[in-house]
Scaffold this motif. Structure first.
Motif, PDB file in Angstrom:
ATOM      1  N   ASN A 159       2.242 -18.272  -4.287  1.00 47.05           N
ATOM      2  CA  ASN A 159       1.178 -17.980  -5.246  1.00 47.05           C
ATOM      3  C   ASN A 159       1.558 -16.795  -6.128  1.00 47.05           C
ATOM      4  N   ARG A 171       2.047  -7.771   2.190  1.00 50.14           N
ATOM      5  CA  ARG A 171       0.878  -8.521   1.745  1.00 50.14           C
ATOM      6  C   ARG A 171       0.713  -8.349   0.244  1.00 50.14           C
ATOM      7  N   SER A 201      -1.914  -8.216  -2.999  1.00 48.23           N
ATOM      8  CA  SER A 201      -3.328  -8.036  -3.382  1.00 48.23           C
ATOM      9  C   SER A 201      -3.454  -8.023  -4.887  1.00 48.23           C
ATOM     10  N   LYS A 217       2.025 -18.320   1.075  1.00 47.07           N
ATOM     11  CA  LYS A 217       1.195 -17.289   0.460  1.00 47.07           C
ATOM     12  C   LYS A 217       1.937 -16.621  -0.697  1.00 47.07           C
ATOM     13  N   LYS A 233      -0.949  -8.538  -9.827  1.00 48.44           N
ATOM     14  CA  LYS A 233      -0.881  -8.529  -8.362  1.00 48.44           C
ATOM     15  C   LYS A 233       0.126  -7.483  -7.907  1.00 48.44           C
ATOM     16  N   GLN A 248       4.222 -17.632   5.793  1.00 48.76           N
ATOM     17  CA  GLN A 248       4.030 -16.550   4.830  1.00 48.76           C
ATOM     18  C   GLN A 248       4.560 -16.941   3.449  1.00 48.76           C
TER      19      GLN A 248
END
Length: 108
Positions: A35, A106, A108, A32, A43, A29
């Protein structure tokens, strides 16, 4: 967005992104989330998960989450010293919170 991310990358994002990449040894994780650390503007982080995520987050904090959170919060405080730096400081605080609760989250 793009200009903010470029300035961010030069003045703190590179360091935090590399920290997240190195922390990837402890969890995929992290790759990810690196980034997000490299370019956070535009984001959002969505938090969720259940009891399993809570237990993993507690272990994570002990292993490597706390140093990542302290790093991001410290850089955020330094950014917030000036009015121009406040938007960058807010991004640091977003990353600091994520460093404490990555499991079940998460971007997005």
């Amino acid at each position: 967005g793009c200009l903010g991310n470029l300035i961010w990358f030069i003045f703190g994002g590179l360091v935090m992104g590399i920290s997240w990449l190195l922390s990837g040894v402890f969890g995929v994780q992290c790759f990810k989330f690196s980034n997000l650390a490299f370019s956070p503007f535009g984001k959002e982080v969505h938090y969720g998960g259940g009891a399993g995520s809570l237990l993993l987050n507690v272990l994570w904090i002990v292993i490597t989450g706390l140093p990542l959170a302290i790093e991001a919060a410290t850089i955020g405080v330094l950014f917030c010293i000036t009015i121009i730096g406040i938007p960058f400081g807010k991004q640091c605080f977003k990353i600091a919170k994520l460093a404490l609760m990555p499991f079940g989250s998460r971007v997005s």
